[in-house]
Design a protein around this motif. Sequence first.
Motif, PDB file in Angstrom:
ATOM      1  N   LYS A  78       3.582   8.130  -6.736  1.00  0.00           N
ATOM      2  CA  LYS A  78       4.423   8.799  -5.590  1.00  0.00           C
ATOM      3  C   LYS A  78       5.625   7.456  -5.323  1.00  0.00           C
ATOM      4  O   LYS A  78       7.146   7.393  -5.376  1.00  0.00           O
ATOM      5  CB  LYS A  78       4.362   8.888  -4.634  1.00  0.00           C
ATOM      6  CG  LYS A  78       4.964  10.239  -3.876  1.00  0.00           C
ATOM      7  CD  LYS A  78       5.013  11.011  -3.013  1.00  0.00           C
ATOM      8  CE  LYS A  78       5.468  11.159  -1.801  1.00  0.00           C
ATOM      9  NZ  LYS A  78       5.173  12.114  -0.742  1.00  0.00           N
ATOM     10  N   ASP A  79       5.001   6.121  -4.722  1.00  0.00           N
ATOM     11  CA  ASP A  79       5.567   5.490  -3.665  1.00  0.00           C
ATOM     12  C   ASP A  79       5.685   3.800  -4.630  1.00  0.00           C
ATOM     13  O   ASP A  79       6.989   3.173  -4.142  1.00  0.00           O
ATOM     14  CB  ASP A  79       4.645   4.693  -2.808  1.00  0.00           C
ATOM     15  CG  ASP A  79       4.842   5.418  -1.452  1.00  0.00           C
ATOM     16  OD1 ASP A  79       6.241   6.746  -1.678  1.00  0.00           O
ATOM     17  OD2 ASP A  79       3.427   5.760  -1.300  1.00  0.00           O
ATOM     18  N   ARG A  83     -10.934   2.458  -6.740  1.00  0.00           N
ATOM     19  CA  ARG A  83     -10.988   3.701  -6.799  1.00  0.00           C
ATOM     20  C   ARG A  83      -9.787   3.819  -9.102  1.00  0.00           C
ATOM     21  O   ARG A  83     -10.209   2.923  -9.175  1.00  0.00           O
ATOM     22  CB  ARG A  83      -9.619   3.592  -6.141  1.00  0.00           C
ATOM     23  CG  ARG A  83      -9.480   3.671  -4.980  1.00  0.00           C
ATOM     24  CD  ARG A  83      -8.130   2.989  -4.414  1.00  0.00           C
ATOM     25  NE  ARG A  83      -8.570   2.154  -3.211  1.00  0.00           N
ATOM     26  CZ  ARG A  83      -8.035   3.122  -2.263  1.00  0.00           C
ATOM     27  NH1 ARG A  83      -7.953   4.850  -1.962  1.00  0.00           N
ATOM     28  NH2 ARG A  83      -8.928   2.774  -0.604  1.00  0.00           N
ATOM     29  N   ARG A  92       0.380  -1.140  -0.025  1.00  0.00           N
ATOM     30  CA  ARG A  92       0.316   0.194   0.464  1.00  0.00           C
ATOM     31  C   ARG A  92       1.149   1.096  -0.428  1.00  0.00           C
ATOM     32  O   ARG A  92       1.762   1.133   1.075  1.00  0.00           O
ATOM     33  CB  ARG A  92      -1.007  -0.024   1.066  1.00  0.00           C
ATOM     34  CG  ARG A  92      -2.176   0.436   1.228  1.00  0.00           C
ATOM     35  CD  ARG A  92      -3.102   0.575   2.167  1.00  0.00           C
ATOM     36  NE  ARG A  92      -3.326  -0.783   3.132  1.00  0.00           N
ATOM     37  CZ  ARG A  92      -3.840  -0.603   4.200  1.00  0.00           C
ATOM     38  NH1 ARG A  92      -4.528   0.565   4.542  1.00  0.00           N
ATOM     39  NH2 ARG A  92      -3.788  -1.613   4.741  1.00  0.00           N
ATOM     40  N   GLY A  93       0.538   2.128  -0.837  1.00  0.00           N
ATOM     41  CA  GLY A  93       1.410   3.537  -0.941  1.00  0.00           C
ATOM     42  C   GLY A  93       0.770   4.723  -1.656  1.00  0.00           C
ATOM     43  O   GLY A  93      -0.882   4.179  -2.366  1.00  0.00           O
ATOM     44  N   GLU A  94       0.902   5.214  -1.809  1.00  0.00           N
ATOM     45  CA  GLU A  94       0.658   6.219  -2.523  1.00  0.00           C
ATOM     46  C   GLU A  94       0.741   6.201  -4.680  1.00  0.00           C
ATOM     47  O   GLU A  94       2.461   6.285  -4.736  1.00  0.00           O
ATOM     48  CB  GLU A  94       1.047   7.863  -2.515  1.00  0.00           C
ATOM     49  CG  GLU A  94       0.552   8.854  -3.429  1.00  0.00           C
ATOM     50  CD  GLU A  94       0.837  10.558  -2.652  1.00  0.00           C
ATOM     51  OE1 GLU A  94       0.773  11.695  -2.808  1.00  0.00           O
ATOM     52  OE2 GLU A  94       1.329  10.140  -1.341  1.00  0.00           O
ATOM     53  N   TYR A  95      -0.173   6.097  -4.956  1.00  0.00           N
ATOM     54  CA  TYR A  95       0.280   5.538  -6.381  1.00  0.00           C
ATOM     55  C   TYR A  95       1.330   7.396  -7.042  1.00  0.00           C
ATOM     56  O   TYR A  95       0.876   8.247  -6.794  1.00  0.00           O
ATOM     57  CB  TYR A  95      -1.053   5.389  -6.998  1.00  0.00           C
ATOM     58  CG  TYR A  95      -1.188   4.983  -8.421  1.00  0.00           C
ATOM     59  CD1 TYR A  95      -0.538   4.202  -9.231  1.00  0.00           C
ATOM     60  CD2 TYR A  95      -1.865   5.738  -9.780  1.00  0.00           C
ATOM     61  CE1 TYR A  95      -0.689   3.765 -10.232  1.00  0.00           C
ATOM     62  CE2 TYR A  95      -1.897   5.875 -10.693  1.00  0.00           C
ATOM     63  CZ  TYR A  95      -1.348   4.704 -11.013  1.00  0.00           C
ATOM     64  OH  TYR A  95      -1.181   4.336 -12.705  1.00  0.00           O
ATOM     65  N   SER A 155      -7.820   4.663 -10.621  1.00  0.00           N
ATOM     66  CA  SER A 155      -6.475   4.767 -10.364  1.00  0.00           C
ATOM     67  C   SER A 155      -6.449   2.820 -10.227  1.00  0.00           C
ATOM     68  O   SER A 155      -4.872   2.125 -10.615  1.00  0.00           O
ATOM     69  CB  SER A 155      -4.971   4.750  -9.214  1.00  0.00           C
ATOM     70  OG  SER A 155      -5.624   4.686  -8.320  1.00  0.00           O
ATOM     71  N   ALA A 182      -6.011   9.340  -3.670  1.00  0.00           N
ATOM     72  CA  ALA A 182      -4.504   9.291  -4.274  1.00  0.00           C
ATOM     73  C   ALA A 182      -3.497   8.051  -3.762  1.00  0.00           C
ATOM     74  O   ALA A 182      -2.488   7.690  -4.600  1.00  0.00           O
ATOM     75  CB  ALA A 182      -3.438  10.516  -3.500  1.00  0.00           C
ATOM     76  N   PHE A 183      -4.063   6.787  -2.771  1.00  0.00           N
ATOM     77  CA  PHE A 183      -3.534   6.020  -2.634  1.00  0.00           C
ATOM     78  C   PHE A 183      -3.898   4.627  -3.128  1.00  0.00           C
ATOM     79  O   PHE A 183      -5.128   4.423  -4.073  1.00  0.00           O
ATOM     80  CB  PHE A 183      -3.255   5.422  -1.312  1.00  0.00           C
ATOM     81  CG  PHE A 183      -2.836   6.175  -0.550  1.00  0.00           C
ATOM     82  CD1 PHE A 183      -1.309   6.208   0.480  1.00  0.00           C
ATOM     83  CD2 PHE A 183      -2.866   7.978   0.141  1.00  0.00           C
ATOM     84  CE1 PHE A 183      -0.729   6.861   1.008  1.00  0.00           C
ATOM     85  CE2 PHE A 183      -2.979   9.304   0.491  1.00  0.00           C
ATOM     86  CZ  PHE A 183      -1.126   8.757   1.621  1.00  0.00           C
ATOM     87  N   ASN A 184      -2.985   3.740  -3.562  1.00  0.00           N
ATOM     88  CA  ASN A 184      -3.564   2.404  -3.949  1.00  0.00           C
ATOM     89  C   ASN A 184      -1.978   1.000  -3.664  1.00  0.00           C
ATOM     90  O   ASN A 184      -1.645   1.575  -2.661  1.00  0.00           O
ATOM     91  CB  ASN A 184      -3.965   2.581  -5.382  1.00  0.00           C
ATOM     92  CG  ASN A 184      -4.944   1.533  -5.775  1.00  0.00           C
ATOM     93  OD1 ASN A 184      -5.602   0.013  -5.523  1.00  0.00           O
ATOM     94  ND2 ASN A 184      -5.734   2.348  -6.494  1.00  0.00           N
TER      95      ASN A 184
END
Length: 412
Positions: free
Chosen positions: A19-20, A49, A14-17, A51, A104-106
């Motif tokens: 970006k991470d 989502r 799990r993290g910011e799509y 994304s 913003a996360f996925n």
Amino acid sequence: MKFNPGILRAYDIRGEYNKDFDDEFAERLGGALVTYFDAKKLILARDMRPSALPLREAIIRGITGAGCDVVDIGESSTPFFYYAVISGSAPAGIMITASHMGEAFNGFKICKKDAMVLGKESGLLELAEIIRGEPIFAETIGNIAPINVLNDHAEHIIKYSGLFKGEVDLKVAVEAAPMIRKELGVIFDKLGIMSVNVGYDVKFAFDPDGDRLMIYNSQNKQIRADLFEGLLAQNMKEVIADLRASRGVTDYLIARGTKLIPSKIGHTNIKRVMKENDVEFAGEASGHLMFRELNYSESTQLGILKILKLLSEEKKTIDELVAPLDVWAYSGEINAPIAGWPDSVAPIVAKLKAQYADGALNEIDGLRVDYPDWWFLVRASGTEPVIRLIVEARTKDTMDEKIKEVQALIAS
């Protein structure tokens, strides 16, 4: 490729799509899964989502490029995804979701055929090494096969609910994302359950990926999860005891002859203990519900049907049903910020242990200390610089006093 190792978490990725992690990471993850499971077929699901769509395309490229077929079940809740993996013919599946985190996360949940998920301590580190290696390609591209298992899932859930069509004469509200409404809609149609938006007897709500259940009474007051989980457990021989559950709940179950099996908090830990002890049910204070009938996996849908059966049989409201369990003053989880996290956690716990050494100590997960008229639990967050504190007492005055007392020790 963007790949922040911090996205490898206890139970998922799990993290910011963008970006991470990015689409290239997702594509390599797809190929790595084929290698890790030596798979000829993998199940794929996603939440709603925006994304999730480009990530779906990237995952499919990676899986099919490695010569493996994709069984795509489309948008789904996490429990529905678990059912598809457990009942399907693939060795594992992957769901694109970041659970309750913001848009913003996925991320990705990876579930094995036995309903266990890959986590940082159970496969994700090995998977990461494969991702960092050379891209994986096969001579023959895999196929994509969409599949609809809504009806099969509904029949399976109904089978274990004990309900029959027409038994539920209640007005039921559902607050959920469309994919969860779709899954429940098939179940409700088969049972003749009336779904309404206003004037309801009971309301069920979910987190974004549908694996945490929330229940509300007819006045829209939320019923604490440990209370309705106590109802679900009340006629069972053995259940997992959540350290965060009220003494009102655990005393009620013990008095009815239910054996409480200890476990660390977290569904991977709980599932393992359930399997080892062949336990019937586990409910977490967060609203996760796990059932032996479903290979120890989560099912908010089965939880709903079992609650509706109780309401229908007892001819009582949800408030009346939980009243015998809701007899202590319960603080809920309080986050206490701490400096020097995580290194400062152990000294704080040691200080609390020494201060309350005359109580009944439980260190299976953090520190819980019980006295005849009150108890507290402290656990360090794994992701934030806080200690999570719960205090419960027979009276509200005692609870308020003990919250201040324990918080002062944490801060000193």
